[in-house]
Structure formats: C-alpha cells, structure tokens
Enzyme design. Structure first.
Site, PDB file in Angstrom:
ATOM      1  N   HIS A  84       0.826  -1.210   0.000  1.00  0.00           N
ATOM      2  CA  HIS A  84       0.000   0.000   0.000  1.00  0.00           C
ATOM      3  C   HIS A  84       0.856   1.254   0.000  1.00  0.00           C
ATOM      4  O   HIS A  84       0.383   2.344  -0.317  1.00  0.00           O
ATOM      5  CB  HIS A  84      -0.918   0.032   1.226  1.00  0.00           C
ATOM      6  CG  HIS A  84      -1.815  -1.157   1.320  1.00  0.00           C
ATOM      7  ND1 HIS A  84      -1.760  -2.067   2.351  1.00  0.00           N
ATOM      8  CD2 HIS A  84      -2.771  -1.607   0.485  1.00  0.00           C
ATOM      9  CE1 HIS A  84      -2.658  -3.016   2.146  1.00  0.00           C
ATOM     10  NE2 HIS A  84      -3.275  -2.761   1.030  1.00  0.00           N
ATOM     11  N   HIS A 111       2.171   8.752   0.517  1.00  0.00           N
ATOM     12  CA  HIS A 111       1.014   8.644  -0.381  1.00  0.00           C
ATOM     13  C   HIS A 111       1.352   9.509  -1.591  1.00  0.00           C
ATOM     14  O   HIS A 111       1.897  10.604  -1.432  1.00  0.00           O
ATOM     15  CB  HIS A 111      -0.244   9.156   0.321  1.00  0.00           C
ATOM     16  CG  HIS A 111      -0.558   8.401   1.582  1.00  0.00           C
ATOM     17  ND1 HIS A 111      -1.362   7.290   1.621  1.00  0.00           N
ATOM     18  CD2 HIS A 111      -0.124   8.600   2.857  1.00  0.00           C
ATOM     19  CE1 HIS A 111      -1.434   6.835   2.860  1.00  0.00           C
ATOM     20  NE2 HIS A 111      -0.685   7.612   3.641  1.00  0.00           N
TER      21      HIS A 111
END
Ligand SMILES: *[C@@H]1O[C@H](CO)[C@@H](O)[C@H](O)[C@H]1NC(C)=O
Ligand SMILES: *[C@@H]1O[C@H](CO)[C@@H](O)[C@H](O)[C@H]1NC(C)=O
Length: 505
Positions: A84, A111
C-alpha cells in the site's frame, strides 16, 4: 469512564477476525473498506480538505519540536513495500516533545499520485491536492508500551503530515529513495543506513494545521492527533517519477503485476470538527477560537448550575459563526428521510429546540424578516453532525450484533463526553443547542433554568445578527461571506487572552 467504554467498544468489535485485503481501486477499494473495517465508515475520519471556513487560528499552538531526529548512520532502518505504501521504520528514541504527551516515532510512509497524474496528497487545501504526502507516525509512549497497543486508543497516535510538491531535487529523500528498487514487490524489505530524518520535514515547524482524525488506511481507527505542516517540501520530478513507477502492490511471485500508485484516500466528512491553525497570515476572515479555558469555565458553570449571569456574561461567545451554508437544508432533509432517528434523539425532541419558533419574540421577528437564512442555518446542521455521529456508531454496532447495553452506554456517556471534550479543546464546532442537549441529559434539575438562559443568549445573538443584516454599513470589518458575523463576537474571542490551564480528566 470514556476511556473504559471506548476500550470495551474496541475489543467488542470483532475487528481482528474481520480483517481482509483492501486496495485503493477495484472491488476492494475505499468504498468497500467499511464492510470489513467498520471504523472506516465511522466518525472523525481522515484525510480532510482544509477549507478556509473550517480553520480557527489558535495562538496557543506551539512550534512542533522533535528530538533525536538526527539519527546516526551506524543505525539501520528497515525499508519495506507494504503493498500500500513504502514504509521506513523509525526507532522509538525519536519523539515529539511539544505535545501534552511524549509521542515516540514508529515509522514513516508516503502517499502519492502516478506518472500520469502527479497529484496524490491525502489532505488537500481548499480542494487543491499536492503531488504527495509523507506521514511520520508516532505513538503516545507515556501511556502505551508500543504502537500496537496505542493504535486504537483515542489519544494513541500523533502523525506529522508533510505535503510534497515537485520542484527542487531533495537530497534528504534520496537517502532512502535510492534503495527502492530493492523493494519493488509487496512484502519485500531491506536494511538501509539511518540519516537525519529532520531533513525530511519542512524548514518551518511552527506553521501547521491541527485536528483530531484517523488512520487514512484500514482499520481507520479515529486515534490520530494530526499535525499537517503548512509549507510543502519539494522533490524533483525525477524523484517523484521514480517513486510513482518503481513499485508494485503485488507480490514478486504473482502472475499479474499491479502497480503501486495513486495510494491516497479521498477527503472525509468533517463532522463537527474544526481545524486549528498556528498561523494567521495569508488567510482572510479567519477566526480565533474561544480558549479552552473560556469554554471550560462556561461548561463548568452549566454543570454546577451557576447560571445566573451566564447569558449576560458572554455565553454567545461560544456560538458558532452563522454563515449561510448552502446544502445544509438539503442534508437535513436527506437525513430525516432516512428515518434513522434514534430513540434518544426522538426523546430529546431536537426539532422542538431549534431556533425559537414558538416564542412571542421570535415570531415577531419572523413577521418582519420572513424566513431569514440564519434561522435555518443555526442549529440544524450542527445537530445533524451530532446525530449522524451517534447514528454511525450505532449502525456499526448493529452490524455486529453488539447493540443493547453498549448502545445505551454510548448514548448516555460516551457521546456527551466525546463531544464535550473535543468542544472544550476547541476542536469541534458544536453549537449551544447541542451542548444544551448534552448537558440536559446529565443534570436534569437545571434543565429549565439552563434552557431559559441559553435561549436568552441565543435570542440576543440572533437580534444582533438581524440588526447587522439590516444595516449593511456596519459590515465593515469582515470579508464577503462573513459579512453578517457579529463584529463583537470576534473581538470578544480575541480579547480574552487565554490562560493556559491543564484540563485533565
Ligand atoms: C547530525 O549528526 C551528525 C553526527 O552524527 C553531525 O555531523 C551533523 O552535523 C548533524 N546534523 C545536524 C543537522 O545537526
Ligand atoms: C506491545 O505491548 C503489549 C503489552 O505489553 C505486548 O503484549 C505486545 O506483545 C507488544 N507488541 C509488540 C508488537 O511488541
């Protein structure tokens, strides 16, 4: 009490057994997270959009101070691909020293967008997304032995968020970016020499957004005290593209390779939260918060029944600002139609306590200014926030057949506590109607007196609003959308220099 109950809730929800795979796209994408991880569909979620109207300047927010961030190159850190994100483990001797507890470092991760869409930060500023975002995750080591014990506690985590934009090459990021080809596939890990982690943060640690939120990935526990720095750091386009193209969300042995990019969650509802900011410049019409001390004083008076002077003493200072909010009416109707009113809510008859519609005073106002916008704006949206918060959790408990006593406990204790606490810490914008409901549930004897005194304060504010609404030439100090905001409200807030008072349970 709150802590105990929250603890019971956390262990009562069969989370551990309900875990499962999750992704950012496809059938296991974020729309589906809450089916396996109920907190993802709950309250106080992150990220959020930092909209100007949510911001409150708080002069008491000190610069962030970090300790032992300059790691020795003799130390080794684990760099890994989680499927992720890319995650760098951090030693717990690194910590934040400027928060009420010591928060020790655990890891940092990223991210980001993709090579075709360079925007991938999680938090956004007035809808604008940065290229990426770094999260330096810390846990409350005063209260919990390790991050696993802290991760689901309301005061468990503190995360430093750093916006990343594309610009100058950043040598600090290359200290570990240069190894990412060694962790191309999910679950791969390598050891890398440590470095000065402070160099990954922006130069200024005194300008930031602060709010209560959650993990931005499953299980989405609402356990994070967020600090997002105002100023971004830069990495070069080449560095960004290396990050965006080098990694896979799939295992090395998987037949299909899934690229790892676009790993950001969309903005979440703000519920009744506000975002405190440590900076004032560059923001128009930004309001200061009533200090925690001030709020505490008022709430204490309400609780002990010392009500005589409250209405005259400036109770109105705690009213939220009244600005027209398009969509409030819609939201109200939509939620009402769903017919999910809880028993407690019905019992309390929210609608009867909306802005006075059945007193002689307000109806005389009504004649002269038919359906003024602020009549609808005051109350309903804030009540809805509280109601939806309650409903969210009740709904989740229902799903796990944990209703019953737990729900009663939630209604009677946790919600009032939860909301009052965040209200007192200036992190929520509950209005007096809501507070009135909360307090009414606790000290019934004073309900009538309280009702009168609060209604009086509220009427006074409405009267002031109307007066200003009719005399537009009084609207000199405020900008456009806040034009009808009472002038003395703002000055009253900033006038009381807050004394720092510890507010521990
Ligand atoms: C970090 O520590 C090293 C020694 O381990 C030192 O040479 C360097 O100057 C320090 N950097 C900063 C910014 O303090
Ligand atoms: C965290 O602390 C708890 C309680 O001391 C312990 O049982 C658990 O094994 C620890 N977890 C890790 C990952 O160290």
């Amino acid at each position: 009490m709150t802590i105990t109950l929250l603890f019971i809730i956390f262990i009562a929800c069969p989370l551990a057994s309900k875990g499962g795979k999750w992704t950012y796209n496809g059938p296991d994408g974020e729309h589906d997270w809450s089916s396996k991880y109920p907190f993802c569909g709950g309250a106080f979620q992150s990220p959020i959009d930092f909209q100007t109207q949510l911001l409150r300047y708080d002069p008491n927010l000190p610069p962030i101070q970090v300790q032992n961030y300059n790691l020795s190159t003799n130390e080794q850190l684990t760099l890994g691909n989680t499927g992720h994100s890319v995650l760098l483990s951090l030693p717990s001797h690194m910590y934040i020293s400027s928060l009420p507890h010591r928060y020790s470092a655990a890891q940092l991760h990223f991210h980001w967008g993709s090579s075709s869409l360079l925007t991938g930060s999680e938090h956004t500023v007035n809808g604008n997304r940065f290229a990426g975002e770094m999260h330096v995750v810390h846990f409350n080591s005063d209260k919990y032995p390790n991050i696993s014990m802290a991760v689901d506690k309301h005061d468990g985590l503190a995360v430093l968020g750093v916006f990343i934009e594309i610009g100058e090459f950043n040598p600090a990021f290359d200290k570990f970016f240069k190894y990412i080809n060694g962790i191309k596939y999910r679950d791969q890990k390598i050891q890398v020499p440590a470095f000065n982690v402070r160099a990954l943060l922006p130069a200024r640690l005194d300008e930031y957004y602060r709010y209560d939120g959650s993990l931005t990935t499953p299980p989405c526990y609402p356990s994070v005290l967020w600090t997002v720095f105002r100023k971004p750091v830069t990495i070069s386009r080449k560095q960004f593209l290396a990050l965006a193209t080098a990694l896979y969300a799939s295992h090395a042995q998987d037949s299909a390779t899934v690229p790892l990019h676009g790993n950001y969650r969309k903005p979440q509802l703000t519920d009744n939260r506000v975002v405190l900011v440590s900076f004032k410049d560059g923001l128009h019409s930004i309001f200061s918060v009533a200090s925690p001390f001030q709020r505490k004083q008022v709430i204490q008076k309400l609780l002990v029944g010392d009500l005589a002077d409250l209405a005259d003493e400036g109770l109105y200072q705690l009213l939220p600002k009244l600005s027209p909010q398009p969509g409030v009416e819609k939201k109200w109707k939509k939620n009402k139609k769903q017919g999910q009113w809880s028993q407690a809510t019905q019992k309390q008859q929210w609608s009867n306590n909306k802005v006075p519609s059945n007193t002689g005073y307000s109806s005389s106002i009504g004649k002269k200014t038919p359906t003024p916008w602020y009549m609808g704006a005051l109350g309903t949206d804030k009540e809805m926030c509280f109601v939806s918060l309650e409903e969210n959790v009740v709904h989740q408990l229902e799903r796990y057949h944990a209703k019953g006593l737990m729900v009663e406990a939630l209604r009677e204790v946790v919600f009032p506590e939860l909301n009052l606490r965040s209200y007192l810490h200036c992190r929520s914008d509950l209005d007096l109607q809501t507070i009135k409901q909360l307090i009414k549930g606790r000290s019934r004897d004073e309900a009538v007196e309280l009702e009168q005194s609060l209604t009086k304060a509220m009427l006074r504010q409405i009267r002031r609003q109307i007066k200003q609404h009719r005399n537009p030439n009084m609207e000199t100090t405020m900008g456009h959308s806040q034009a009808t905001f009472p002038k003395d409200y703002n000055s009253a807030l900033t006038y009381h220099r807050p004394q720092r008072v510890e507010w521990e349970d």
